[in-house]
Scaffold this active site. Structure first.
Site, PDB file in Angstrom:
ATOM      1  N   ASP A  82       0.843  -1.197   0.000  1.00  0.00           N
ATOM      2  CA  ASP A  82       0.000   0.000   0.000  1.00  0.00           C
ATOM      3  C   ASP A  82       0.881   1.251   0.000  1.00  0.00           C
ATOM      4  O   ASP A  82       2.064   1.195   0.316  1.00  0.00           O
ATOM      5  CB  ASP A  82      -0.911  -0.041   1.231  1.00  0.00           C
ATOM      6  CG  ASP A  82      -2.128   0.851   1.114  1.00  0.00           C
ATOM      7  OD1 ASP A  82      -2.479   1.242  -0.015  1.00  0.00           O
ATOM      8  OD2 ASP A  82      -2.741   1.143   2.166  1.00  0.00           O
ATOM      9  N   HIS A  83       0.270   2.393  -0.313  1.00  0.00           N
ATOM     10  CA  HIS A  83       0.902   3.720  -0.345  1.00  0.00           C
ATOM     11  C   HIS A  83       2.413   3.734  -0.098  1.00  0.00           C
ATOM     12  O   HIS A  83       2.867   3.822   1.038  1.00  0.00           O
ATOM     13  CB  HIS A  83       0.257   4.625   0.698  1.00  0.00           C
ATOM     14  CG  HIS A  83      -1.148   4.997   0.358  1.00  0.00           C
ATOM     15  ND1 HIS A  83      -1.455   5.952  -0.575  1.00  0.00           N
ATOM     16  CD2 HIS A  83      -2.328   4.538   0.828  1.00  0.00           C
ATOM     17  CE1 HIS A  83      -2.774   6.072  -0.665  1.00  0.00           C
ATOM     18  NE2 HIS A  83      -3.330   5.219   0.178  1.00  0.00           N
ATOM     19  N   HIS A 179      -8.534   8.703   4.747  1.00  0.00           N
ATOM     20  CA  HIS A 179      -8.021   7.672   5.650  1.00  0.00           C
ATOM     21  C   HIS A 179      -8.408   8.021   7.080  1.00  0.00           C
ATOM     22  O   HIS A 179      -8.564   9.188   7.429  1.00  0.00           O
ATOM     23  CB  HIS A 179      -6.494   7.594   5.549  1.00  0.00           C
ATOM     24  CG  HIS A 179      -6.008   7.104   4.208  1.00  0.00           C
ATOM     25  ND1 HIS A 179      -4.950   7.686   3.544  1.00  0.00           N
ATOM     26  CD2 HIS A 179      -6.432   6.083   3.419  1.00  0.00           C
ATOM     27  CE1 HIS A 179      -4.750   7.044   2.410  1.00  0.00           C
ATOM     28  NE2 HIS A 179      -5.633   6.068   2.311  1.00  0.00           N
ATOM     29  N   GLY A 180      -8.523   7.010   7.901  1.00  0.00           N
ATOM     30  CA  GLY A 180      -8.829   7.244   9.303  1.00  0.00           C
ATOM     31  C   GLY A 180     -10.317   7.124   9.583  1.00  0.00           C
ATOM     32  O   GLY A 180     -11.063   6.454   8.864  1.00  0.00           O
ATOM     33  N   HIS A 207     -10.241   4.069  -1.434  1.00  0.00           N
ATOM     34  CA  HIS A 207      -9.486   4.227  -0.191  1.00  0.00           C
ATOM     35  C   HIS A 207     -10.379   4.862   0.867  1.00  0.00           C
ATOM     36  O   HIS A 207     -11.387   5.483   0.559  1.00  0.00           O
ATOM     37  CB  HIS A 207      -8.251   5.090  -0.429  1.00  0.00           C
ATOM     38  CG  HIS A 207      -7.180   4.402  -1.214  1.00  0.00           C
ATOM     39  ND1 HIS A 207      -5.948   4.079  -0.681  1.00  0.00           N
ATOM     40  CD2 HIS A 207      -7.161   3.939  -2.487  1.00  0.00           C
ATOM     41  CE1 HIS A 207      -5.221   3.469  -1.608  1.00  0.00           C
ATOM     42  NE2 HIS A 207      -5.937   3.368  -2.715  1.00  0.00           N
ATOM     43  N   GLY A 208      -9.979   4.712   2.131  1.00  0.00           N
ATOM     44  CA  GLY A 208     -10.747   5.328   3.207  1.00  0.00           C
ATOM     45  C   GLY A 208     -12.097   4.675   3.411  1.00  0.00           C
ATOM     46  O   GLY A 208     -13.095   5.344   3.666  1.00  0.00           O
ATOM     47  N   ASN A 229     -10.392  -0.665   0.125  1.00  0.00           N
ATOM     48  CA  ASN A 229      -9.355  -0.703   1.157  1.00  0.00           C
ATOM     49  C   ASN A 229      -9.936  -0.574   2.563  1.00  0.00           C
ATOM     50  O   ASN A 229     -10.737   0.330   2.833  1.00  0.00           O
ATOM     51  CB  ASN A 229      -8.352   0.431   0.933  1.00  0.00           C
ATOM     52  CG  ASN A 229      -7.423   0.172  -0.230  1.00  0.00           C
ATOM     53  OD1 ASN A 229      -7.733  -0.606  -1.124  1.00  0.00           O
ATOM     54  ND2 ASN A 229      -6.279   0.825  -0.223  1.00  0.00           N
TER      55      ASN A 229
END
Length: 286
Positions: A82-83, A179-180, A207-208, A229
């Site tokens: 990932d990232h 994210h988060g 994402h997120g 994700n």
């Protein structure tokens, strides 16, 4: 079913419009638990590792864990980095045997990001691996990578030019996701997914995902988000299940590590299986 290329997993999901959970693991217990969930649910799975996790465990040991845990696995699974903004680290993981990587060049000028991504795609192909690309930063910090500042979104022509010129296999657009943990239900630009897919039929990475509603997941997956994700949900489940067990152990003055591991594994397995059910991937193994 042996470990399969990431593209094989996401292309099927994109074609049939279901989502595949791409879950970030943090250690051996969480890796084994999410793999067990995939087997129990007969679901394909992408196991993701952050740069921070790979470095904390060690690239050789982590890949050895993966190899042993997936020997003879009965469902299609794939290992994804990932990232990662570190070009040399991407090469290290591809050389070791990762099935795919996300080059995070989102903080670079698009032209420089494109140039580097073209090179990474060529390198990945030499290993039979695949590449996820992005041109906009996803809001939020995850495993020490990223920023809480929301990046400007590029125009549709810029996004399409990036996809076509780089030859990436999956594209991760910014659509208001983060994210988060969301403070409230996120407002997502779902139409942007449809616009990209209509012009260039490529699997989209969402994402997120932690904190999105079932309706949002269903809508975005129907538009082409084939890779979904999940990172924060695993971390929260892992930490809270540890905490709950240890508080109870303190109250009972009973200290048995194997029982702790069993309890946490069950919580992580159920979290992963729950997402597979929500994304429609249950029973999709081949």
């Amino acid at each position: 079913m042996p470990v399969v290329p990431m593209k094989e997993i996401v292309d099927r999901a994109f074609r049939d419009r279901y989502g595949v959970a791409a879950i970030n693991v943090v250690n051996d217990l969480t890796m084994e638990a999410v793999l067990a969930a995939a087997v129990a649910e007969r679901s394909p799975l992408i196991v993701q590792t952050s740069v921070k996790t790979v470095r904390s465990i060690g690239i050789d040991l982590l890949f050895a864990m993966w190899r042993e845990m997936t020997a003879g696995i009965e469902v299609p699974v794939s290992l994804h980095l990932d990232h990662c903004p570190d070009r040399s680290f991407i090469s290290d993981c591809l050389r070791k045997g990762w099935n795919s990587v996300l080059f995070d060049g989102s903080r670079l000028p698009v032209a420089e990001n494109l140039r580097l991504t073209v090179d990474i795609v060529a390198e990945a192909r030499s290993y039979g691996a695949h590449v996820e690309g992005e041109i906009e930063a996803i809001t939020g910090v995850e495993d020490d990578i990223g920023s809480d500042e929301e990046a400007n979104r590029e125009s549709l022509p810029v996004a399409l030019d990036f996809i076509r010129k780089t030859g990436i296999d999956v594209f991760a657009p910014a659509i208001g996701n983060a994210h988060g943990v969301y403070r409230s239900e996120p407002h997502l630009d779902a139409q942007r997914v449809s616009d990209i897919v209509a012009a260039e039929p490529i699997p989209i990475a969402l994402h997120g995902g932690t904190g999105m509603t079932d309706a949002q997941f269903t809508d975005l997956i129907s538009r082409g988000c084939a890779k979904v994700n999940i990172s924060t949900a695993l971390k929260i489940t892992y930490m809270k299940s540890n905490l709950a067990f240890l508080l109870d152990a303190r109250d009972r003055d009973t200290w048995d590590p194997p029982s702790l591991f069993t309890s946490v594994r069950a919580a992580v397995l159920e979290m992963a299986a729950g997402h597979m059910r929500r994304f429609g991937s249950v029973g999709r193994a081949w």
